[in-house]
Design a protein around this motif. Structure first.
Motif, PDB file in Angstrom:
ATOM      1  N   SER A 292       0.836  -1.200   0.000  1.00  0.00           N
ATOM      2  CA  SER A 292       0.000   0.000   0.000  1.00  0.00           C
ATOM      3  C   SER A 292       0.867   1.244   0.000  1.00  0.00           C
ATOM      4  CB  SER A 292      -0.887   0.042   1.259  1.00  0.00           C
ATOM      5  OG  SER A 292      -1.800  -1.016   1.261  1.00  0.00           O
ATOM      6  N   GLY A 293       0.323   2.282  -0.627  1.00  0.00           N
ATOM      7  CA  GLY A 293       0.894   3.618  -0.555  1.00  0.00           C
ATOM      8  C   GLY A 293      -0.167   4.524   0.039  1.00  0.00           C
ATOM      9  N   ARG A 294       0.226   5.589   0.697  1.00  0.00           N
ATOM     10  CA  ARG A 294      -0.742   6.443   1.403  1.00  0.00           C
ATOM     11  C   ARG A 294      -1.584   7.317   0.488  1.00  0.00           C
ATOM     12  NH1 ARG A 294       3.830   6.332   4.083  1.00  0.00           N
ATOM     13  NH2 ARG A 294       4.601   8.298   3.283  1.00  0.00           N
ATOM     14  N   SER A 295      -1.126   7.556  -0.745  1.00  0.00           N
ATOM     15  CA  SER A 295      -1.838   8.466  -1.653  1.00  0.00           C
ATOM     16  C   SER A 295      -1.637   8.016  -3.092  1.00  0.00           C
ATOM     17  CB  SER A 295      -1.286   9.887  -1.488  1.00  0.00           C
ATOM     18  OG  SER A 295       0.065   9.930  -1.928  1.00  0.00           O
ATOM     19  N   THR A 296      -2.443   8.578  -3.990  1.00  0.00           N
ATOM     20  CA  THR A 296      -2.259   8.243  -5.404  1.00  0.00           C
ATOM     21  C   THR A 296      -0.859   8.647  -5.866  1.00  0.00           C
ATOM     22  OG1 THR A 296      -3.281  10.339  -6.060  1.00  0.00           O
ATOM     23  CG2 THR A 296      -4.699   8.419  -6.007  1.00  0.00           C
ATOM     24  N   ARG A 297      -0.374   9.754  -5.367  1.00  0.00           N
ATOM     25  CA  ARG A 297       0.970  10.220  -5.743  1.00  0.00           C
ATOM     26  C   ARG A 297       2.033   9.219  -5.296  1.00  0.00           C
ATOM     27  NH1 ARG A 297       2.112  16.160  -4.695  1.00  0.00           N
ATOM     28  NH2 ARG A 297       2.903  16.421  -6.783  1.00  0.00           N
ATOM     29  N   GLN A 298       1.921   8.715  -4.067  1.00  0.00           N
ATOM     30  CA  GLN A 298       2.915   7.744  -3.585  1.00  0.00           C
ATOM     31  C   GLN A 298       2.800   6.421  -4.345  1.00  0.00           C
ATOM     32  OE1 GLN A 298       2.648   6.256   0.441  1.00  0.00           O
ATOM     33  NE2 GLN A 298       4.785   5.612   0.443  1.00  0.00           N
ATOM     34  N   VAL A 299       1.581   5.955  -4.606  1.00  0.00           N
ATOM     35  CA  VAL A 299       1.385   4.708  -5.349  1.00  0.00           C
ATOM     36  C   VAL A 299       2.045   4.815  -6.721  1.00  0.00           C
ATOM     37  CG1 VAL A 299      -0.369   3.271  -6.481  1.00  0.00           C
ATOM     38  CG2 VAL A 299      -0.695   3.987  -4.106  1.00  0.00           C
ATOM     39  N   THR A 300       1.793   5.916  -7.408  1.00  0.00           N
ATOM     40  CA  THR A 300       2.359   6.124  -8.740  1.00  0.00           C
ATOM     41  C   THR A 300       3.889   6.217  -8.685  1.00  0.00           C
ATOM     42  OG1 THR A 300       0.347   7.276  -9.421  1.00  0.00           O
ATOM     43  CG2 THR A 300       2.306   7.641 -10.762  1.00  0.00           C
ATOM     44  N   ALA A 301       4.408   6.949  -7.726  1.00  0.00           N
ATOM     45  CA  ALA A 301       5.863   7.111  -7.595  1.00  0.00           C
ATOM     46  C   ALA A 301       6.540   5.778  -7.273  1.00  0.00           C
ATOM     47  CB  ALA A 301       6.188   8.146  -6.511  1.00  0.00           C
ATOM     48  N   MET A 302       5.945   4.990  -6.383  1.00  0.00           N
ATOM     49  CA  MET A 302       6.515   3.685  -6.040  1.00  0.00           C
ATOM     50  C   MET A 302       6.559   2.791  -7.279  1.00  0.00           C
ATOM     51  SD  MET A 302       4.868   3.082  -2.201  1.00  0.00           S
ATOM     52  CE  MET A 302       4.364   1.472  -2.616  1.00  0.00           C
ATOM     53  N   ALA A 303       5.491   2.812  -8.075  1.00  0.00           N
ATOM     54  CA  ALA A 303       5.436   1.997  -9.299  1.00  0.00           C
ATOM     55  C   ALA A 303       6.500   2.439 -10.304  1.00  0.00           C
ATOM     56  CB  ALA A 303       4.041   2.079  -9.919  1.00  0.00           C
ATOM     57  N   GLU A 304       6.630   3.746 -10.496  1.00  0.00           N
ATOM     58  CA  GLU A 304       7.626   4.262 -11.447  1.00  0.00           C
ATOM     59  C   GLU A 304       9.045   3.902 -11.015  1.00  0.00           C
ATOM     60  OE1 GLU A 304       6.900   8.465 -11.824  1.00  0.00           O
ATOM     61  OE2 GLU A 304       5.143   8.139 -13.116  1.00  0.00           O
ATOM     62  N   LYS A 305       9.341   4.102  -9.740  1.00  0.00           N
ATOM     63  CA  LYS A 305      10.695   3.799  -9.254  1.00  0.00           C
ATOM     64  C   LYS A 305      10.982   2.307  -9.356  1.00  0.00           C
ATOM     65  CE  LYS A 305      11.432   7.711  -6.197  1.00  0.00           C
ATOM     66  NZ  LYS A 305      11.699   8.120  -4.817  1.00  0.00           N
ATOM     67  N   LEU A 306       9.996   1.480  -9.018  1.00  0.00           N
ATOM     68  CA  LEU A 306      10.193   0.029  -9.092  1.00  0.00           C
ATOM     69  C   LEU A 306      10.488  -0.407 -10.521  1.00  0.00           C
ATOM     70  CD1 LEU A 306      10.168  -2.831  -7.977  1.00  0.00           C
ATOM     71  CD2 LEU A 306       7.677  -2.809  -8.160  1.00  0.00           C
ATOM     72  N   THR A 307       9.698   0.054 -11.474  1.00  0.00           N
ATOM     73  CA  THR A 307       9.921  -0.364 -12.860  1.00  0.00           C
ATOM     74  C   THR A 307      11.259   0.167 -13.383  1.00  0.00           C
ATOM     75  OG1 THR A 307       8.560   1.478 -13.691  1.00  0.00           O
ATOM     76  CG2 THR A 307       7.471  -0.643 -13.419  1.00  0.00           C
ATOM     77  N   ASP A 308      11.637   1.380 -12.991  1.00  0.00           N
ATOM     78  CA  ASP A 308      12.937   1.931 -13.394  1.00  0.00           C
ATOM     79  C   ASP A 308      14.085   1.107 -12.814  1.00  0.00           C
ATOM     80  OD1 ASP A 308      11.688   3.938 -14.812  1.00  0.00           O
ATOM     81  OD2 ASP A 308      12.064   5.502 -13.307  1.00  0.00           O
ATOM     82  N   ARG A 309      13.976   0.744 -11.535  1.00  0.00           N
ATOM     83  CA  ARG A 309      15.042  -0.030 -10.889  1.00  0.00           C
ATOM     84  C   ARG A 309      15.183  -1.410 -11.528  1.00  0.00           C
ATOM     85  NH1 ARG A 309      12.849   2.022  -5.105  1.00  0.00           N
ATOM     86  NH2 ARG A 309      14.234   3.828  -4.860  1.00  0.00           N
ATOM     87  N   LEU A 310      14.070  -2.062 -11.817  1.00  0.00           N
ATOM     88  CA  LEU A 310      14.138  -3.394 -12.421  1.00  0.00           C
ATOM     89  C   LEU A 310      14.719  -3.337 -13.832  1.00  0.00           C
ATOM     90  CD1 LEU A 310      10.778  -4.969 -11.184  1.00  0.00           C
ATOM     91  CD2 LEU A 310      13.089  -5.336 -10.279  1.00  0.00           C
ATOM     92  N   LYS A 311      14.408  -2.276 -14.550  1.00  0.00           N
ATOM     93  CA  LYS A 311      14.961  -2.109 -15.899  1.00  0.00           C
ATOM     94  C   LYS A 311      16.467  -1.875 -15.818  1.00  0.00           C
ATOM     95  CE  LYS A 311      14.460   0.556 -20.148  1.00  0.00           C
ATOM     96  NZ  LYS A 311      13.780   1.676 -20.789  1.00  0.00           N
ATOM     97  N   GLN A 312      16.890  -0.999 -14.894  1.00  0.00           N
ATOM     98  CA  GLN A 312      18.313  -0.678 -14.749  1.00  0.00           C
ATOM     99  C   GLN A 312      19.113  -1.867 -14.225  1.00  0.00           C
ATOM    100  OE1 GLN A 312      19.711   3.037 -13.440  1.00  0.00           O
ATOM    101  NE2 GLN A 312      18.901   3.624 -15.410  1.00  0.00           N
ATOM    102  N   ASP A 313      18.601  -2.531 -13.182  1.00  0.00           N
ATOM    103  CA  ASP A 313      19.369  -3.591 -12.515  1.00  0.00           C
ATOM    104  C   ASP A 313      19.325  -4.925 -13.251  1.00  0.00           C
ATOM    105  OD1 ASP A 313      19.910  -1.691 -10.613  1.00  0.00           O
ATOM    106  OD2 ASP A 313      18.595  -2.530  -9.083  1.00  0.00           O
TER     107      ASP A 313
END
Length: 118
Positions: free
Chosen positions: A47-68
């Motif tokens: 869970s994320g506390r807000s739509t902004r946090q949910v979206t940011a967590m998703a973006e960072k996760l996909t970026d990290r998986l692509k990079q790593d």
């Protein structure tokens, strides 16, 4: 730039859990799907506390998986930010706002024992 790491189910799962934890994801649950479903080896719900946090967590996760790992994830729901589904191939990730997570109760569907515990 270093070469991508080998993406095993376990290494992807570890990277997903670390990313969600680093981004202050709440109530992170991992479910082993082996023998239960062909959709993947693991499911992670957070869970994320807000739509902004949910979206940011998703973006960072996909970026990290692509990079790593060089993994290109399929992502659905990022525009709304209530429930984002990220499919890495072996690990399925659901990031919810708390009210939406409570409504759908995916944990109870995939972990029958969780229904008795609540």
């Amino acid at each position: 730039m270093s070469a991508p790491k080998t993406a095993t189910s376990e290494s992807l799962l570890a990277a997903v859990l670390k990313s969600l934890d680093d981004d202050k994801g709440e109530d992170i649950v991992q479910i082993n799907l082996r023998g239960k479903s062909e959709i993947g080896d693991y499911m992670v719900i957070a869970s994320g506390r807000s739509t902004r946090q949910v979206t940011a967590m998703a973006e960072k996760l996909t970026d990290r998986l692509k990079q790593d790992f060089g993994v290109i994830c399929k992502v659905e729901g990022k525009e709304a930010g209530d429930w984002v589904l990220i499919d890495t191939g072996d690990v399925i990730v659901h990031i919810f706002r708390p009210e939406v997570r409570e409504f759908y109760q995916l944990e109870k569907m995939w972990q029958p024992g969780a229904a008795a515990a609540s």
